[in-house]
Design an enzyme around this catalytic site. Structure first.
Site, PDB file in Angstrom:
ATOM      1  N   LYS A  86     -23.775 -26.877  -1.061  1.00  8.81           N
ATOM      2  CA  LYS A  86     -23.647 -27.629   0.191  1.00  8.81           C
ATOM      3  C   LYS A  86     -24.391 -28.962   0.123  1.00  8.81           C
ATOM      4  CE  LYS A  86     -22.993 -23.672   3.310  1.00  8.81           C
ATOM      5  NZ  LYS A  86     -23.595 -22.888   4.420  1.00  8.81           N
ATOM      6  N   TYR A 105       0.801  -1.223   0.000  1.00  3.85           N
ATOM      7  CA  TYR A 105       0.000   0.000   0.000  1.00  3.85           C
ATOM      8  C   TYR A 105       0.837   1.279   0.000  1.00  3.85           C
ATOM      9  CZ  TYR A 105      -3.570  -3.441   0.943  1.00  3.85           C
ATOM     10  OH  TYR A 105      -4.389  -4.525   0.846  1.00  3.85           O
ATOM     11  N   SER A 119     -11.735 -12.543  -4.649  1.00  5.83           N
ATOM     12  CA  SER A 119     -11.944 -12.449  -3.206  1.00  5.83           C
ATOM     13  C   SER A 119     -13.408 -12.722  -2.891  1.00  5.83           C
ATOM     14  CB  SER A 119     -11.554 -11.063  -2.686  1.00  5.83           C
ATOM     15  OG  SER A 119     -11.656 -10.990  -1.277  1.00  5.83           O
ATOM     16  N   TYR A 129      -5.223 -15.522  -7.947  1.00  5.56           N
ATOM     17  CA  TYR A 129      -5.077 -15.065  -6.552  1.00  5.56           C
ATOM     18  C   TYR A 129      -6.448 -15.080  -5.892  1.00  5.56           C
ATOM     19  CZ  TYR A 129      -4.036 -11.678  -2.749  1.00  5.56           C
ATOM     20  OH  TYR A 129      -3.874 -11.051  -1.542  1.00  5.56           O
TER      21      TYR A 129
END
Length: 611
Positions: free
Chosen positions: A408, A92, A539, A437
């Site tokens: 699930k 950062y 993410s 990533y």
């Protein structure tokens, strides 16, 4: 005020009663990391490339590696977290690219049922009240401690969201944060309307939060006193950090500018009041909102109605679009979602229990002395930001055919399942895999941030190759899918337990540099560059609301993917850049939709294959 204080912003209190019992981040075994590194490189390399990389890794293992490992272990002994300060700087504060698109994510929340300025102001007042209600939990350290697998997680990130701001520097930025333990707590927020920035007290003379009606009056005052647009000083925060740092230092020599900067840096948060968003025919509302929340929509819209250095910057437009843009230095998405979910819940309850506070001060409009030189730089910032805004392509995918419940029911990990769907979607477009990533949380450890879950694996490639091969029986495809999901689940568990490889490798590189050594050959290898060129940057940020986080792709020829898996739908943002002919968010979203359907169809047709 705390400056640069990652280790010094830890208050002691109820939430932090478990903080010091959390383990310290350890340094994984060198041999383990190098083996995993080779395994994750394998699907990305040719046989010849892989053989060359094996030799380089073996040399590192026998030559520099053990000494660097020892130095890194010594660092771990002397730090609460051997990684956190390094990561904060490398990821950062030392970055020189603009933080807009490249660093700051945006959160898009469900559109609200209000239209027009009057209802916007009423909603904004309730929103501020909800944020202040959450601040009470922070101040009293009563935010519930997050757990994972029954174990408590580090909560420091939650306490660095408010009263915080990034400050530009020429070579390196800094960060300020006023922790809950500081007796001189800020009493104000900033409201930005038509580029005018106001300092707005939200507490009375006795320290009590203003009532919603009083907050409404404060907001109305700001709107009434900003009917004509001001110079978009806020757009300077979209510049590359060196240019902004130089101008900031020059502007701060003026007393009025310095006072305005400090007022913003020390405020609790910023609230941006936007006007209407011009929607193109056929454009999805969520795509529009996500784009504007990321970059402001350009200089002719609301990019000047921002201060992107501020850690928390809430955005409310006159047509019911709400969300935020946040500066990423101190926190990941879960802390942001925790705050925003609390605010939305407060608004839903619609409870006004506060009486009017005493001696409310009228808002103060911040004054900037804008020289001709600064105006020239503002023009430059407008041009550059407009170019960047036009380049970003955001698509929000609301996949409603199934969600976590179906996954699930197959006894599969929803996160791993979605990641394998990403791999399939990419492979179908490009006929090859790519370095991927996924954010893995290290919050099991004191001051833990993230490590990389490398989602592209030998197992995922085997599945993606087999999926569209008519020669492979479907039962075999199901087996490949199960193995890919299990492999990803294992890598995830290893990573969040501190056995990831990317931060360890980074630490070995940084400890070499810190000790005046040459950068080892392993980090100069083309295979290392390829395996860290994350064409898919992903993410998971889950919310109980139909919200989604969005961020820019981290490489020019890649995609940014953020997902909120809900019981019966999957909400996914897809970003890419228009100026790269190889990527297209529409194409990827379509491929992902097809891949999610096909994987479900494959599983549904083989119910006996459940784990």
């Amino acid at each position: 005020m705390v400056v640069e204080g990652h280790n010094r912003v830890i208050p002691k209190g109820r939430t932090f009663s478990v903080q010091y019992s959390l383990p310290k981040l350890f340094v994984p075994p060198l041999d383990q990391t190098l083996k995993k590194y080779l395994d994750t490189c394998r699907p990305l390399l040719t046989d010849e490339q892989y053989k060359a990389t094996e030799e380089i890794v073996e040399r590192f293992k026998n030559k520099e590696g053990p000494n660097l490992q020892k130095l890194l272990e010594e660092r771990a002994q002397n730090h609460t977290n051997w990684l956190s300060d390094w990561w904060k700087n490398i990821a950062y504060l030392e970055g020189r690219e603009p933080i807009v698109i490249n660093v700051n994510p945006a959160l898009v929340c469900p559109r609200q049922d209000f239209r027009g300025l009057k209802e916007q102001i009423e909603f904004a007042a309730r929103f501020i009240a909800g944020a202040l209600d959450y601040k009470i939990l922070l101040d009293e350290q009563r935010v519930p401690v997050d757990t994972l697998g029954g174990k408590p997680l580090c909560m420091v990130q939650y306490y660095q969201l408010i009263n915080a701001c990034r400050i530009p520097g020429v070579k390196r930025d800094s960060h300020v944060c006023i922790p809950p333990t500081d007796p001189n707590q800020p009493r104000h927020i900033n409201i930005i309307h038509k580029n005018h920035i106001f300092s707005v007290d939200v507490y009375g003379s006795k320290g009590e939060p203003l009532s919603i009606s009083q907050l409404q009056q404060q907001i109305q005052y700001c709107v009434d006193h900003s009917q004509v647009s001001a110079d978009p000083v806020g757009i300077l925060t979209t510049l590359d950090r060196t240019s902004w740092g130089k101008l900031y230092a020059s502007m701060a020599k003026d007393k009025a500018n310095k006072a305005a900067f400090e007022n913003i840096q020390q405020s609790i948060f910023i609230l941006c009041l936007d006007g209407p968003y011009p929607q193109d025919e056929g454009q999805q509302a969520a795509d529009l909102a996500a784009s504007i929340f990321i970059h402001g929509g350009g200089s002719k819209l609301y990019s000047g109605n921002r201060w992107f250095d501020k850690t928390l910057q809430f955005i409310i437009n006159s047509e019911g679009f709400i969300g935020l843009n946040y500066e990423h230095t101190t926190a990941e998405g879960p802390a942001i979602i925790g705050l925003y979910d609390h605010i939305l819940g407060f608004i839903e309850r619609n409870q006004e229990s506060r009486v009017d506070a005493a001696d409310v001060q009228a808002p103060l409009q911040l004054s900037f002395n804008v020289s001709d030189k600064t105006k020239t730089v503002i023009d430059k910032a407008c041009y550059q930001l407009n170019t960047s805004a036009e380049d970003l392509m955001i698509r929000c995918l609301f996949f409603t055919e199934y969600g976590k419940n179906f996954i699930k029911s197959q006894k599969l990990s929803p996160d791993a399942y979605i990641q394998i769907a990403f791999q399939l979607a990419y492979y179908r477009i490009y006929k090859q895999p790519c370095a991927t990533y996924e954010t893995g949380s290290l919050r099991r450890f004191q001051l833990g941030r993230t490590d990389t879950i490398r989602s592209c694996s030998i197992a995922s490639l085997a599945f993606t190759k087999a999926m569209d091969d008519p020669a492979v029986p479907e039962v075999t495809k199901v087996d490949y899918l199960k193995k890919a999901v299990a492999s990803h689940r294992k890598y995830t568990d290893d990573t969040i337990s501190g056995n990831g490889i990317d931060r360890h490798l980074l630490g070995l590189k940084l400890i070499a540099i810190e000790n005046g050594m040459n950068v080892p050959e392993i980090f100069m290898d083309l295979s290392y560059k390829e395996s860290t060129h994350f064409r898919l940057s992903t993410s998971q940020v889950a919310s109980k609301y139909a919200s989604l986080l969005a961020f820019g792709a981290v490489v020019p020829d890649g995609y940014g993917l953020c997902y909120n898996p809900q019981d019966d739908q999957l909400i996914i943002s897809v970003s890419s850049y228009n100026n790269n002919p190889q990527t297209n968010s529409d194409t990827f979203a379509q491929s992902l939709t097809t891949s999610l359907r096909d994987i479900q169809k494959l599983l549904a047709s083989h119910p006996q294959s459940k784990l």
